[in-house]
Design an enzyme around this catalytic site. Structure first.
Site, PDB file in Angstrom:
ATOM      1  CD  GLU A 199      41.370  46.358  41.424  1.00  0.00           C
ATOM      2  OE1 GLU A 199      41.142  45.175  41.735  1.00  0.00           O
ATOM      3  OE2 GLU A 199      40.693  46.994  40.619  1.00  0.00           O
ATOM      4  CD  GLU A 226      36.954  38.799  43.288  1.00  0.00           C
ATOM      5  OE1 GLU A 226      37.764  39.286  42.473  1.00  0.00           O
ATOM      6  OE2 GLU A 226      36.123  39.501  43.915  1.00  0.00           O
TER       7      GLU A 226
HETATM    8  N1  ARG Z   1      38.912  44.032  41.996  1.00  0.00           N
HETATM    9  C1  ARG Z   1      38.323  43.625  43.230  1.00  0.00           C
HETATM   10  C2  ARG Z   1      36.978  43.051  42.861  1.00  0.00           C
HETATM   11  O1  ARG Z   1      36.028  43.617  42.576  1.00  0.00           O
HETATM   12  C3  ARG Z   1      38.129  44.707  44.215  1.00  0.00           C
HETATM   13  C4  ARG Z   1      39.363  45.377  44.639  1.00  0.00           C
HETATM   14  C5  ARG Z   1      39.058  46.596  45.365  1.00  0.00           C
HETATM   15  N2  ARG Z   1      40.236  47.250  45.804  1.00  0.00           N
HETATM   16  C6  ARG Z   1      40.255  48.477  46.287  1.00  0.00           C
HETATM   17  N3  ARG Z   1      41.363  48.949  46.633  1.00  0.00           N
HETATM   18  N4  ARG Z   1      39.222  49.218  46.385  1.00  0.00           N
HETATM   19  O2  ARG Z   1      36.774  41.977  42.636  1.00  0.00           O
HETATM   20 ZN    ZN Z   2      35.663  42.812  40.521  1.00  0.00          ZN
END
Ligand code: ARG
Ligand code: ZN
Length: 853
Positions: free
Chosen positions: A126, A295
């Protein structure tokens, strides 16, 4: 435009309004990884089908990949490749794409895509990291089931979904749930597991494991317990059950963020999961609990229902933060959690919203999406859900959520989808509420009042100041929770939610026996700045009597802010009435110790600076630091006796447990100790240091010593004791810088950056020292400019290695406009040096340009 201009042209922003559905959809993905540190081969076999609703050319994303071969339906093809994309002639109908690429995990220092951390392979995809693993339509609205084969001699080979075949030097994984590529994960290494299991409400047995290096196996129990509590909570509160046979968590030392919700295989920064009483503080335990929950909750809010595009990031993040806040409130003290959440919101989101980086919860454009994982998207995004829940009521909220899960399971959605669910479930028109998603900036709410013949009227005026690119602001729906108190402190009217919808609005309470004292914005019912000319007497009254614990705390905070800003302007000294009121709270053992510790906590120096700036005065960081010290000294002198008895009363009994009650007592113990050290020269702190059997007390005493300019020998002993524990050593690095005197901070940071254990490529260690200095407001803003130089030099050095962490840390400069001309010049010069460093990343380039704009 000349060629050089073209090369240096700023990268083009991407706009929400330009969204187009994908031309090709993916039915199925099969990946094989032949792991090698510098030459990993990735074989992909992907079934593509044309999207009947959006026909178009075939394009795949890909970066830093070496294409070995490609074929369509078994016939070799020679695609066209740029730095970021692959295009190729294809059949009109469905076809099978096969490709082999080579990548270099060892050489990947960005910690995005497939990389190595201390000999283990791991991934972070991500938002757009999967394109560094293979060619793929790397966008969240393309969802597909994945099966993965990993070939390696390493003992532990993990990926998403359920385990498949396992053999000598290979493992297969099958993830039946369609997912976007950003949720892909792979881990391989010499790891051991802390195992457990969970039986879902539906009777499904789930194998749980936290994978760590052998030395860390003793630090997993708390994370596992938090995971099981999260799984149960999501069943009980949201009716959400887990949907795979296994749930794996892996701890990784080199990680840009806190953690990542990859389907069935969450990957965590080791600081966000590993804890033992000896090595982690109560605050660490609490943070770990909320990140584990966060998470895990993404499995439904993020994974089963994901985002259509990255502009919709708040759809999963705002909602999931709100859910983790609810969880923590249920597991611990709700009142204390709310105050903590608001403290964090004000410190990070209000600061962002009131500076050059202000952006809407759903941004309209971005250059680099990684720059939008912000406090606004996350924390303000969560506040929007909280307001929505308050506006529609609890029952309607959970009905709407049921509808959301039923209607959108397996889909990639938008904020429009989300709000439509609420409109359909409640019959309410949310078009005005929707402005919260597109309008940046923190609304100001001004309140005046009128009292006559038993009627009490509150007049509200709302206004949102302009933000970059948004001059005109419209009125918002603002839920304001209000209660009215009688002069004797009893409640005349319980909490009622007033809905502000227009710029000016009044609400009248009739038939009151006496003029009430209003308690406004209870529980911090909206993310706004409340302006009310309340005098000291009223605030002291609310501190004593308010039945809403948030506003009780807020009264103390308001008093302290008024006092400290007045001291900074040379208008007053530490106020005796305030000191007495604080001492009353300190001694009041009907109050939760955690709450008492929060009341005693002074507003941060950054908060005072922002408050002065808002009142059109130029903050002087040195002066703010001095008056903060003066205030603390004055309170310590005023309340010395009470502090000593509370310190004794809060002494730990029995074995350490990281629960809310014990943590609250230790918070008050350490707060008292810190203040007492200003009186006894650190005698009690030195004693606590020697006897501490847990990190909360050890660190509490060490920081109390450092704050009074002592603790040299303890620091050395701390180092000798913990030199081999990465996470504890991060604390050793950061506290010395964060607690240094303004004149020493930059020098200490510079010395520490020479330390053999300053592994600057590790984001936690980098943040400990460089972020530690930035968190020392008076040290960072020291008039010499040495703080700015230190931070900017390191950002310039880190950028080519790790653009994401660099870009994120560049926000330490976002407040430059607050300060005097000399400091502004120094900060702009520092930013300018970053901006002109050759080959600056798109990430940092975008941030610095926005900060300077
Ligand atoms: N989705 C993740 C979370 O909040 C954060 C990922 C962040 N990644 C990034 N490349 N900024 O739980
Ligand atoms: Zn998140």
């Amino acid at each position: 435009m000349s060629t050089t201009d073209a090369q240096h042209a700023a990268p083009q922003p991407i706009y929400l309004k330009d969204y187009r559905p994908p031309a090709w959809l993916v039915e199925d993905v099969k990946l094989t990884f032949r792991l090698d540190p510098t030459a990993t081969r990735v074989l992909s076999r992907i079934r593509f089908v044309p999207n009947p609703d959006a026909p178009g050319a075939f394009k795949l994303d890909g970066e830093k990949l070496k294409l070995i071969s490609a074929a369509i339906d078994g016939v070799p093809v020679e695609p066209e490749i740029t730095d970021t994309q692959l295009t190729c002639k294809t059949p009109d109908g469905p076809f099978t794409w096969e490709a082999e690429v080579e990548i270099d995990p060892q050489g990947n220092t960005t910690l995005e895509g497939l990389y190595m951390s201390n000999g283990m392979y791991c991934t972070q995809c991500e938002a757009e990291g999967f394109r560094k693993i293979t060619y793929y339509p790397d966008r969240p609205d393309v969802m597909a089931p994945f099966s993965v084969r990993i070939e390696s001699d390493l003992p532990v080979l993990l990926s998403n979904g359920n385990p498949g075949k396992r053999g000598d030097a290979f493992a297969e994984w099958i993830d039946p749930w369609p997912k976007p590529a950003y949720l892909f994960a792979l881990v391989a290494g010499e790891l051991v597991a802390h195992e457990d299991s969970f039986t879902t409400a539906g009777g499904k047995d789930v194998d749980l494991a936290i994978w760590v290096r052998e030395a860390d196996i003793g630090k997993c129990a708390f994370g596992m317990d938090a995971l099981k509590r999260s799984m149960l909570w999501d069943e009980q509160v949201y009716g959400r059950e887990y949907d795979l046979d296994v749930f794996n968590i892996v701890a990784v030392d080199d990680f840009n963020m806190g953690a990542m919700e990859n389907k069935g295989l969450n990957i965590f920064n080791s600081a966000a999961v590993l804890a033992s009483p000896e090595t982690a503080t109560d605050a660490n335990f609490e943070r770990i609990e909320s990140i584990i929950a966060h998470e895990y909750f993404h499995n439904w809010t993020g994974n089963r229902i994901t985002c259509r595009d990255w502009f919709q990031l708040c759809l999963k993040e705002g909602l999931t933060v709100f859910r983790d806040q609810q969880f923590s409130a249920d597991e611990r003290s709700a009142a204390v959690r709310r105050i903590d959440d608001v403290l964090a919101l004000r410190a990070r989101q209000f600061r962002e919203d009131n500076g050059p980086l202000a952006h809407p919860v759903r941004p309209q454009s971005f250059v680099e999406i990684n720059n939008f994982y912000t406090a606004t998207v996350y924390e303000k995004g969560a506040e929007l859900i909280r307001m929505l829940k308050r506006l529609v009521g609890d029952n309607a909220y959970y009905e709407a959520l049921e509808l959301y899960f039923a209607r959108h399971d397996g889909q990639a959605c938008t904020i429009e989808d989300w709000l439509a669910v609420f409109e359909d479930a409640t019959g309410r028109d949310l078009s005005q509420f929707k402005r919260w998603y597109s309008q940046a900036g923190t609304p100001r709410v001004y309140v005046t009042e009128d009292w006559r013949d038993g009627s009490y009227t509150l007049q509200f005026h709302q206004e949102t100041p302009p933000t970059p690119g948004q001059d005109e602001k419209r009125s918002l729906v603002i839920p304001v929770a209000v209660g009215l108190l009688a002069q004797n402190g009893s409640e005349l009217r319980g909490t009622e939610v007033l809905e502000l919808t227009s710029r000016e609005q009044s609400f009248t309470f009739e038939n009151l026996p006496e003029r009430p004292v209003p308690s406004i914005l209870r529980e911090f019912s909206a993310p706004v700045i409340l302006h009310r000319n309340s005098d000291k007497a009223e605030r002291l009254f609310l501190l004593r009597h308010d039945t809403d614990s948030f506003n009780k705390w807020e009264a103390a905070r308001g008093l302290m802010k008024d006092c400290l800003t007045g001291m900074a302007l040379g208008e007053n000294t530490a106020d005796e009435d305030l000191l007495s009121a604080l001492a009353d709270v300190l001694r009041d053992d009907t109050l939760d110790p955690a709450f008492r510790a929060l009341v005693l906590q002074q507003p941060s120096e950054d908060d005072i600076a922002q408050t002065l700036f808002e009142a059109n005065t130029t903050p002087d960081p040195t002066r703010i630091h001095q008056v903060s010290e003066q205030f603390a000294n004055a309170f310590a002198a005023h309340a010395e006796g009470s502090l000593a008895s509370v310190f004794t009363a809060m002494k730990p009994e029995g074995v350490y447990a990281p629960d809310a009650q014990g943590a609250g007592r230790r918070a008050l113990l350490n707060a008292s100790l810190t203040l007492l050290s200003r009186r006894d020269g650190g005698e009690r702190a030195a004693e606590q240091y020697d006897t501490a059997d847990n990190m909360t007390l050890q660190l509490g005493s060490l920081s109390a010593l450092l704050r009074v300019g002592s603790g040299i020998s303890q620091l050395e002993r701390f180092y000798d004791q913990w030199a081999d524990d990465r996470l504890v050593l991060d604390k050793w690095f950061s506290m010395q810088v964060a607690l240094a005197t303004p004149g020493d901070a930059a020098r200490i940071a510079t010395d520490l950056a020479e330390h053999p254990k300053f592994d600057w490529k590790n984001p936690n260690r980098f943040r400990a020292v460089v972020g530690g200095l930035a968190s020392n407001a008076a040290g960072f803003h020291h008039a010499s400019g040495k703080g700015y130089d230190f931070v900017s030099d390191w950002l310039i050095r880190l950028d080519p290695v790790n653009p994401q962490t660099t870009a994120r840390m560049s926000t330490v400069f976002e407040t430059w406009r607050r300060y005097d001309a000399d400091r502004q010049d120094l900060m702009r010069a520092a930013l300018g040096r970053i901006q002109s460093s050759p080959g600056l990343s798109r990430d940092t380039g975008e941030m610095v340009a926005r900060i300077l704009e």
